[in-house]
Each structure stands twice: as C-alpha cells, then as structure tokens.
Enzyme design. Structure first.
Site, mmCIF file in Angstrom:
data_model
loop_
_atom_site.group_PDB
_atom_site.id
_atom_site.type_symbol
_atom_site.label_atom_id
_atom_site.label_comp_id
_atom_site.label_asym_id
_atom_site.label_seq_id
_atom_site.Cartn_x
_atom_site.Cartn_y
_atom_site.Cartn_z
ATOM 1 N N ASP A 10 -5.774 22.282 17.355
ATOM 2 C CA ASP A 10 -5.303 23.663 17.325
ATOM 3 C C ASP A 10 -4.417 23.936 18.537
ATOM 4 O OD1 ASP A 10 -5.056 26.289 16.427
ATOM 5 O OD2 ASP A 10 -6.781 26.963 17.606
ATOM 6 N N SER A 66 -9.733 25.147 24.646
ATOM 7 C CA SER A 66 -10.984 25.097 23.894
ATOM 8 C C SER A 66 -12.077 24.580 24.822
ATOM 9 C CB SER A 66 -10.816 24.229 22.642
ATOM 10 O OG SER A 66 -11.980 24.254 21.844
ATOM 11 N N HIS A 80 -11.158 29.154 22.441
ATOM 12 C CA HIS A 80 -12.237 28.979 21.474
ATOM 13 C C HIS A 80 -13.558 29.199 22.207
ATOM 14 C CE1 HIS A 80 -9.493 25.996 19.097
ATOM 15 N NE2 HIS A 80 -9.151 27.257 18.910
#
EC number: 3.1.1.61
Length: 334
Positions: free
Chosen positions: A276, A156, A183
């Site tokens: 995540d 991310s 992400h």
C-alpha cells in the site's frame, strides 16, 4: 518451523489455550505464568521469537519498555475494551509493534487472528528503544511559500516511531502542511496525534473533513476513513470501501496528493508490510513531485518501501535518520 511465543500477563496462557497454539506455526515457551516484573528475565532465558502481552495490569507498559531497551523482541499487546485508544497507543510508544483489542470472552476466531498476527511479527526485526527528545529549534528567516506546499507521508508497521524521528527534524515554522496516513488499529489515531504533538515541534491533529490545511501542521488520517487532499489545500474524508484491504489507504492519500499538487508535492513512504502506498508514490513522481522511500536497513519491515523502489517510484532511498533533513532541503531550495 514453529515460532516461540512468550506470554506475559496473569491467566493469558489459559485463555490462549482455546485456540492459539497448533504446534506447527506457534509453540509456547517459558513458565505458564509470567508476571511483568519477570518479563525481561523470561525473555533473556527462553529466547522467544515474539512476546504476547496483556495490558490489563498497571505495570504492563514499563515492562514492555524495559524489554525493548535491554533485549528487543517483537511484542504484540492485547488490551481490554476498558482502556481508551490513547492508553492502548502508549503500548506502541513503549515498543509494541501492534495492539489488538481483546474481547471479554475471546473465542476461537479471535485467537486465530492473534495467531496470524504473531506469525507475521515473529518474522520482523525488533528495534532497540532509545529515548529521545526533540532538538531545540533554530531561528529561521521568513521565506515565501515554497513550490512544494504539501508533504504526504505513508507508513504501516513500525510507522509511529519512524514518523516521530522524521518530524523531530522539522521546525514549527515549516512552510508546508503534512498529510500522514498510518495503518493503525481503530480508535488509536487520537493517541498517535497526542503523542506526536509532545514529541515534535509541530502541531499534530486528526484530520477533519473540509478543513483548510495550514503550514507547520500534521494531519493524520483518522481510522475508518480515507484521507484525500484537494488542489485548494482542503482535506476530504471518504468513508467509502477499503482499498485493497485498507481504510485509510496510503495509495489514496498519495494519489490525491500527486493529482492535486503535482510538482509542488513531496511524497514519503516509510516502514510497513505489503505494498500500500507504492502506486500513490509513483503517481507523485510521474506528476513531477519529489519522492523518498525509507531504506531496508532502517525499516522495521521493508515491504511498502521495497515495492515503491521496485516500481521506480522513489527519487531517493534514504535511511530514516536522513529523511527529515531531505524534506528541509527540498523545501528550502524552493
């Protein structure tokens, strides 16, 4: 404590006055107008916690790069809709931690979103930019297919630079495909794929539905779709609902990798906020695969890797500089 925000770009402070500053979480510092030529001087003089940059001028990217080399500070970039995703992604290459699309007439809701993002980034350590090039690839003997035919990577905030560093250690003849979930803002994965193709020896593509994966190729989850892998080595794109706020979801990629490839899978979780990917990495480990989490010292944000470590999902916790070599070792041992 309010975080100090320096704004770089013509008219940016006047625009932001519509709702960015509340005096409690964020306060402006520096002159009302800071041009890109004076960005570094302003950063050195006013010590901002975070910098907000408008990308509409041609000299925005060199200014970001100059600041990140000389005096690193978290940077959030705003780009107008006239820029392509690939052009906007270059701001992340220069050192910006995130890029947001700025509407032609941004209203209070937009500035509230920017404010929240600035508060998050102000608490992130900035990493000094070092220009690197892929090392020359040594000749490698042909080997039979490894028992780890898949590497799955999740990242991310800070991920593009981290993934590039890992992939630079991997030769074109790498005997496994790599599935990668990042992400990133909508429309930027094409730019990410193009940049990684130039930074590494590997072939890098946006993933497409029902494509059969090939060794030595990186497949990036496209923005707006979950990326899954199937036992026969085919990719699946899923436009279903976001999972815990993310689409693509790192958990969905890693979980499908563990379910489909079991002990033939290597899972990697890199820098990023939140959690995540941690459950998916644990799925890979529980099904016999090997797993790596990036360590705290080398992470821009030790959120996702930390969660994986706390869950017991990681076989090894490694600095970024050692992850590429670990992937090579685990594949070569097979």
């Amino acid at each position: 404590m309010a975080f100090r925000v320096l704004m770089v770009g013509k008219g940016l402070r006047a625009l932001a006055a519509r709702g960015l500053f509340d005096g409690e979480s964020l306060v402006p510092v520096g002159p009302a107008e800071v041009d890109f030529a004076g960005a570094l001087v302003a950063v050195q003089r006013h010590f901002p916690d975070v910098v907000l940059v408008d990308l509409s001028a041609l000299d925005a990217l060199p200014a970001i790069e100059h600041v990140m080399v000389e005096r690193p500070v978290p940077v959030l970039a705003l780009h107008p809709g006239v820029l392509s995703g690939q052009e906007a992604f270059q701001a992340m290459v220069a050192g910006a931690l995130d890029v947001l699309e700025r509407p032609a007439n941004p209203g209070p809701e937009f500035w509230t979103h920017v404010s929240r993002k600035l508060v998050l980034l102000a608490q992130v350590k900035a990493v000094r930019q070092v220009q690197t090039r892929p090392p020359p690839q040594a000749a490698r003997e042909a080997k039979p297919p490894p028992p780890y035919p898949l590497v799955a990577i999740a990242a991310s905030l800070g991920g593009p630079k981290a993934v590039a560093q890992v992939l630079r250690m991997i030769p074109r003849a790498f005997p496994a495909p790599i599935a990668y979930c990042q992400h990133i803002s909508d429309g930027f994965t094409e730019g990410l794929a193009h940049w990684l193709s130039n930074e590494t020896a590997l072939r890098v593509l946006e993933a497409e539905h029902d494509v059969l994966m090939a060794p030595g190729t990186v497949y990036i989850a496209p923005s707006g779709s979950h990326l899954l892998v199937r036992p026969e080595g085919r990719l699946e794109l899923d436009a279903g609902p976001a999972l815990r706020g993310f689409r693509p979801s790192c958990d969905m990629l890693l979980t499908s990798a563990g379910e489909s490839f079991g002990p033939r899978c290597i899972g990697v979780i890199l820098t990023g906020m939140g959690r995540d990917g941690a459950r998916g990495l644990k799925e890979i480990r529980e099904r016999g695969g090997r797993t790596i989490a990036q360590d705290e010292a080398s992470s821009v944000v030790w959120g996702m890797p930390r969660e994986a470590v706390l869950m017991g999902a990681a076989h090894e916790v490694l600095p970024l500089s050692r992850i590429g070599a670990a992937l090579m070792q685990w594949v070569d041992v097979c």
